[in-house]
Design a protein around this motif. Structure first.
Motif, PDB file in Angstrom:
ATOM      1  N   SER A   1      -8.005   0.638  -4.695  1.00 13.02           N
ATOM      2  CA  SER A   1      -8.171  -0.329  -3.608  1.00 13.02           C
ATOM      3  C   SER A   1      -9.030   0.258  -2.489  1.00 13.02           C
ATOM      4  CB  SER A   1      -6.819  -0.739  -3.029  1.00 13.02           C
ATOM      5  OG  SER A   1      -6.057  -1.383  -4.009  1.00 13.02           O
TER       6      SER A   1
ATOM      7  N   GLU B   1     -12.419  -1.228  -1.044  1.00 12.30           N
ATOM      8  CA  GLU B   1     -12.557  -1.563   0.370  1.00 12.30           C
ATOM      9  C   GLU B   1     -13.849  -0.979   0.940  1.00 12.30           C
ATOM     10  OE1 GLU B   1     -10.300  -3.671   1.640  1.00 12.30           O
ATOM     11  OE2 GLU B   1     -11.675  -3.796   3.346  1.00 12.30           O
TER      12      GLU B   1
ATOM     13  N   ARG C   1      -7.854  -9.685   1.902  1.00 14.82           N
ATOM     14  CA  ARG C   1      -8.694 -10.829   1.508  1.00 14.82           C
ATOM     15  C   ARG C   1      -8.051 -12.147   1.960  1.00 14.82           C
ATOM     16  NH1 ARG C   1     -10.585  -6.663  -0.466  1.00 14.82           N
ATOM     17  NH2 ARG C   1     -11.222  -6.527   1.691  1.00 14.82           N
TER      18      ARG C   1
ATOM     19  N   LEU D   1      -1.417  -4.775  -3.171  1.00 13.65           N
ATOM     20  CA  LEU D   1      -0.869  -5.677  -2.156  1.00 13.65           C
ATOM     21  C   LEU D   1      -1.760  -5.704  -0.914  1.00 13.65           C
ATOM     22  CD1 LEU D   1       1.449  -7.402  -0.880  1.00 13.65           C
ATOM     23  CD2 LEU D   1       2.364  -5.237  -0.026  1.00 13.65           C
TER      24      LEU D   1
ATOM     25  N   TYR E   1     -10.492   1.595   8.394  1.00 12.01           N
ATOM     26  CA  TYR E   1      -9.375   0.914   7.743  1.00 12.01           C
ATOM     27  C   TYR E   1      -8.132   1.797   7.775  1.00 12.01           C
ATOM     28  CZ  TYR E   1      -6.924  -1.913   4.252  1.00 12.01           C
ATOM     29  OH  TYR E   1      -6.018  -2.709   3.608  1.00 12.01           O
TER      30      TYR E   1
ATOM     31  N   GLY F   1      -4.882  -4.804  -0.596  1.00 10.42           N
ATOM     32  CA  GLY F   1      -6.170  -5.417  -0.907  1.00 10.42           C
ATOM     33  C   GLY F   1      -6.057  -6.937  -0.843  1.00 10.42           C
ATOM     34  N   ALA F   2      -4.967  -7.461  -1.436  1.00 12.88           N
ATOM     35  CA  ALA F   2      -4.754  -8.913  -1.445  1.00 12.88           C
ATOM     36  C   ALA F   2      -4.520  -9.423  -0.022  1.00 12.88           C
ATOM     37  CB  ALA F   2      -3.564  -9.265  -2.330  1.00 12.88           C
TER      38      ALA F   2
ATOM     39  N   ALA G   1      -8.320  -7.824  -6.202  1.00 11.05           N
ATOM     40  CA  ALA G   1      -7.330  -8.742  -5.640  1.00 11.05           C
ATOM     41  C   ALA G   1      -7.987  -9.850  -4.827  1.00 11.05           C
ATOM     42  CB  ALA G   1      -6.364  -7.972  -4.753  1.00 11.05           C
ATOM     43  N   ALA G   2      -7.411 -11.043  -4.907  1.00 10.35           N
ATOM     44  CA  ALA G   2      -7.779 -12.217  -4.127  1.00 10.35           C
ATOM     45  C   ALA G   2      -9.196 -12.714  -4.377  1.00 10.35           C
ATOM     46  CB  ALA G   2      -7.605 -11.992  -2.657  1.00 10.35           C
TER      47      ALA G   2
END
Lengths: 105, 278
Positions: free
Chosen positions: B43, B47, A47, A41, B14, A43-44, B277-278
């Motif tokens: 993730s 990152e 972006r 989530l 982060y 990560g999404a 993701a994305a």
């Protein structure tokens, strides 16, 4: 657009939500099929914010927990609707075909 | 507590900005099960990769390929040059043997396209039969060791073709972040280790294996190193495994290098695999 991204955007169609709110809403709208993992989530979300499809929409502390809310931008709204339309058109290609004898038997 | 440890996979900046929010979301979602922890670690590594390469996984691949090419050029050049120097070959052969080292220097200077030409010349000399990986020119083998001669030819083919292929993959200009990577400093260290290692003049198992292990450790911080480790360990393992059948004294090196190759595949799948993701 990946499935986690699609459901993250779709979860925000009804208004801004915080992280766990998005996880819960994605589960509801997919009848429990989609279970967004927290790492996936965020990560999404990262972006999608970079792409301008969502934006931060305030922060608050609830029961000592940090909450940041996210909302869909106009570009995000257009992107998720375009993806839905693309999937509808793709599904129509298969659905308008008559079922074969084997699959109906 | 375990979730806090998993958060260490994310870059410090982060973590400072999002760590508390992620932990709160995880808490609301019912805690940190194995799947949630894995998702966080994966993730976090991604990152780090995004930050190290300006957000481009393609850039991570290109940069990692160039780093692997650099190492393989150093290995090939050193293994070619050392025997020529020992027997005092003519300057012409010394120059031919040193071509991959020249290419390595060009890679360090960021002149990747020019560097591609030198291994190609080496490959042409190899095909002409005048240059052999790790052998003295004109060296003959006893009848019962002919297997080694063919093994060297296979090594030649792999160690000359691979750097050229890797440089072709990493064709574009280097990103600014590439020049800042400490990983590039490992290449001269490798050369120094090889100079001290007698076996490095033949098949160079140990230095490569050790380098790959170090890279794998650091690939958690920078996916370019995972790419480089993968691209270096795979051909080395291919060379090591058949050699081990003929020379059992290399068994520890075999275990190290083959293990590193497998681990490199895992690190790659984790850091750069599908499902981003994305």
């Amino acid at each position: 657009m990946t499935e986690p991204t699609y459901f993250t955007l779709a979860a925000l169609l009804d208004g801004s939500l915080h992280g766990y709110g998005i996880v819960r809403r994605a589960g509801e709208i997919s009848d429990g099929r989609v279970r967004l993992r927290v790492g996936t989530l965020y990560g999404a979300l990262e972006r999608l914010m970079e792409q301008g499809l969502i934006a931060a929409d305030g922060e608050e502390i609830v029961d000592g927990r940090a909450r940041r809310y996210y909302r869909l931008t106009d570009a995000g709204d257009a992107a998720v609707r375009a993806e839905a339309e693309r999937m509808r058109a793709a599904a129509a290609i298969v659905r308008r075909r008559p079922q074969t004898a084997e699959s109906t038997a | 507590m375990i979730a806090r440890l998993a958060l260490l996979a994310y870059p410090p900046a982060y973590r400072r900005e999002r760590g508390a929010e992620i932990l709160a979301t995880l808490d609301e979602a019912g805690g940190a099960g194995a799947a949630e922890l894995w998702s966080l670690i994966r993730s976090g590594i991604r990152e780090r990769g995004v930050q190290a390469t300006g957000g481009s996984m393609a850039a991570a691949w290109r940069s990692g390929c160039r780093l692997a090419a650099l190492v393989l050029l150093l290995v090939t050049g050193f293994a070619n040059l050392q025997p020529q120097m020992r027997v005092g070959s003519s300057p012409r052969w010394m120059l031919a043997a040193a071509l991959p080292l020249g290419a390595a220097v060009l890679v360090c200077l960021g002149r990747h396209r020019l560097a591609l030409v030198l291994p190609a010349i080496s490959a042409a000399l190899f095909l002409h039969g005048s240059l052999f990986f790790g052998m003295q020119i004109g060296q003959s083998w006893p009848a019962d060791q002919q297997w080694f001669a063919s093994a060297y030819r296979v090594a030649d083919a792999i160690f000359l073709a691979l750097p050229a292929a890797l440089l072709a993959v990493g064709w574009s200009d280097p990103e600014p972040s590439e020049r800042r990577s400490l990983a590039w400093l490992l290449a001269p260290v490798l050369l120094a280790v090889m100079a001290l290692d007698y076996y490095a003049t033949t098949l160079a198992f140990w230095p490569l294996g050790a380098l790959v292990v170090v890279w794998l450790a650091f690939s958690l911080l920078d996916p370019r190193l995972g790419v480089a480790a993968f691209a270096t360990a795979t051909p080395t393992a291919l060379l090591v495994l058949p050699a081990a059948l003929a020379a059992p004294q290399y068994e520890y090196a075999v275990a190290l290098t083959a293990g590193a190759a497998v681990a490199a595949c895992g690190a790659l799948a984790c850091a750069l695999g599908p499902g981003r993701a994305a």
